[in-house]
Design an enzyme around this catalytic site. Structure first.
Site, PDB file in Angstrom:
ATOM      1  N   HIS A   1       0.833  -1.212   0.000  1.00  0.00           N
ATOM      2  CA  HIS A   1       0.000   0.000   0.000  1.00  0.00           C
ATOM      3  C   HIS A   1       0.867   1.262   0.000  1.00  0.00           C
ATOM      4  O   HIS A   1       0.563   2.230  -0.708  1.00  0.00           O
ATOM      5  CB  HIS A   1      -0.912   0.040   1.243  1.00  0.00           C
ATOM      6  CG  HIS A   1      -1.899  -1.078   1.345  1.00  0.00           C
ATOM      7  ND1 HIS A   1      -2.012  -1.869   2.471  1.00  0.00           N
ATOM      8  CD2 HIS A   1      -2.836  -1.530   0.479  1.00  0.00           C
ATOM      9  CE1 HIS A   1      -2.986  -2.761   2.291  1.00  0.00           C
ATOM     10  NE2 HIS A   1      -3.498  -2.576   1.091  1.00  0.00           N
TER      11      HIS A   1
ATOM     12  N   LYS B   1     -15.632  -8.148   5.563  1.00  0.00           N
ATOM     13  CA  LYS B   1     -14.321  -8.589   6.065  1.00  0.00           C
ATOM     14  C   LYS B   1     -14.260  -8.405   7.562  1.00  0.00           C
ATOM     15  O   LYS B   1     -14.626  -7.354   8.081  1.00  0.00           O
ATOM     16  CB  LYS B   1     -13.216  -7.746   5.423  1.00  0.00           C
ATOM     17  CG  LYS B   1     -12.880  -8.132   3.996  1.00  0.00           C
ATOM     18  CD  LYS B   1     -11.607  -7.405   3.564  1.00  0.00           C
ATOM     19  CE  LYS B   1     -11.267  -7.682   2.109  1.00  0.00           C
ATOM     20  NZ  LYS B   1     -10.135  -6.875   1.649  1.00  0.00           N
TER      21      LYS B   1
ATOM     22  N   ARG C   1      -2.320  -6.630  -8.212  1.00  0.00           N
ATOM     23  CA  ARG C   1      -1.206  -7.562  -8.034  1.00  0.00           C
ATOM     24  C   ARG C   1      -1.203  -8.678  -9.064  1.00  0.00           C
ATOM     25  O   ARG C   1      -0.167  -9.173  -9.446  1.00  0.00           O
ATOM     26  CB  ARG C   1      -1.260  -8.196  -6.630  1.00  0.00           C
ATOM     27  CG  ARG C   1      -0.862  -7.250  -5.533  1.00  0.00           C
ATOM     28  CD  ARG C   1      -1.361  -7.693  -4.195  1.00  0.00           C
ATOM     29  NE  ARG C   1      -2.825  -7.590  -4.146  1.00  0.00           N
ATOM     30  CZ  ARG C   1      -3.551  -7.746  -3.063  1.00  0.00           C
ATOM     31  NH1 ARG C   1      -2.964  -8.072  -1.930  1.00  0.00           N
ATOM     32  NH2 ARG C   1      -4.851  -7.607  -3.109  1.00  0.00           N
TER      33      ARG C   1
ATOM     34  N   SER D   1      -2.756  -7.745   3.204  1.00  0.00           N
ATOM     35  CA  SER D   1      -3.051  -7.568   4.631  1.00  0.00           C
ATOM     36  C   SER D   1      -3.387  -8.915   5.267  1.00  0.00           C
ATOM     37  O   SER D   1      -3.024  -9.175   6.416  1.00  0.00           O
ATOM     38  CB  SER D   1      -4.229  -6.602   4.809  1.00  0.00           C
ATOM     39  OG  SER D   1      -3.921  -5.342   4.284  1.00  0.00           O
TER      40      SER D   1
END
Ligand code: ADP
Length: 161
Positions: A17, A41, A90, A128
């Site tokens: 990030h 989440k 990604r 994360s």
């Protein structure tokens, strides 16, 4: 003045990030890092803790602001006058999701464009969630998150490195 928003959960902010924040902030006048509470989440850090950590990690970049996103991200982008939404990609899975979100956000906002930045090679496997997994196994985190983030995670969970 060109303002962009980089939205995400940032639970926690990682080196991946930070890389996107540095690169995106160099392209615009103001980059707002928007901390979203994602209802799907389970989060480790509270939104306020995430905001504080991102502020700390980005304090040397003059044109970065950190805000909590209340409600829908697209509406928030319009409210704060952001013309661009920045997302990091990604791999092809990210791209599939991000592409769909970009189209929906364009439909919702009218003229706010999404731009994608490819993750830097050293960060393509970093997320994360992987940081939280490593933490749960008392693993080393120093190559994945800034030191202040590692300290907060260890303080909050009591997990050692
Ligand atoms: P979200 O829940 O919105 O996906 P994340 O905090 O997981 O929030 O990610 C925010 C943004 O940062 C997303 O665009 C994501 O693809 C991107 N991102 C996450 N990890 C990395 C990384 N290692 N390198 C580059 N971009 C990343």
């Amino acid at each position: 003045m060109l303002k962009a928003i980089y939205p995400g959960s940032f639970d926690p902010i990682t080196n991946g990030h930070v890389d996107i924040i540095k690169r995106a902030s160099a392209m615009v006048d103001v980059l707002v890092v928007g901390v979203c509470g994602n209802p799907n989440k389970h989060s480790l850090l509270t939104p306020d803790e995430r905001v504080e950590l991102i502020k700390e990690v980005t304090k040397e970049i003059d044109n970065v602001q950190v805000m909590r996103v209340e409600g829908m991200m697209g509406e928030f982008a319009v409210e704060i006058g952001a013309k661009l939404i920045v997302r990091g990609v990604r791999d092809i899975n990210d791209f599939t999701n991000e592409f769909q979100r970009a189209i929906i956000n364009k439909q919702l906002t009218g003229d706010v464009e999404t731009i994608f930045l490819a993750a830097s090679p050293e960060n393509i496997t970093l997320s994360s969630s992987s940081v939280k997994e490593i933490l749960a196994f008392n693993g080393k985190l120093d190559m994945f998150v800034p030191a202040v983030v590692e300290a907060k995670l260890r303080e909050k969970t009591g997990r050692e490195g």
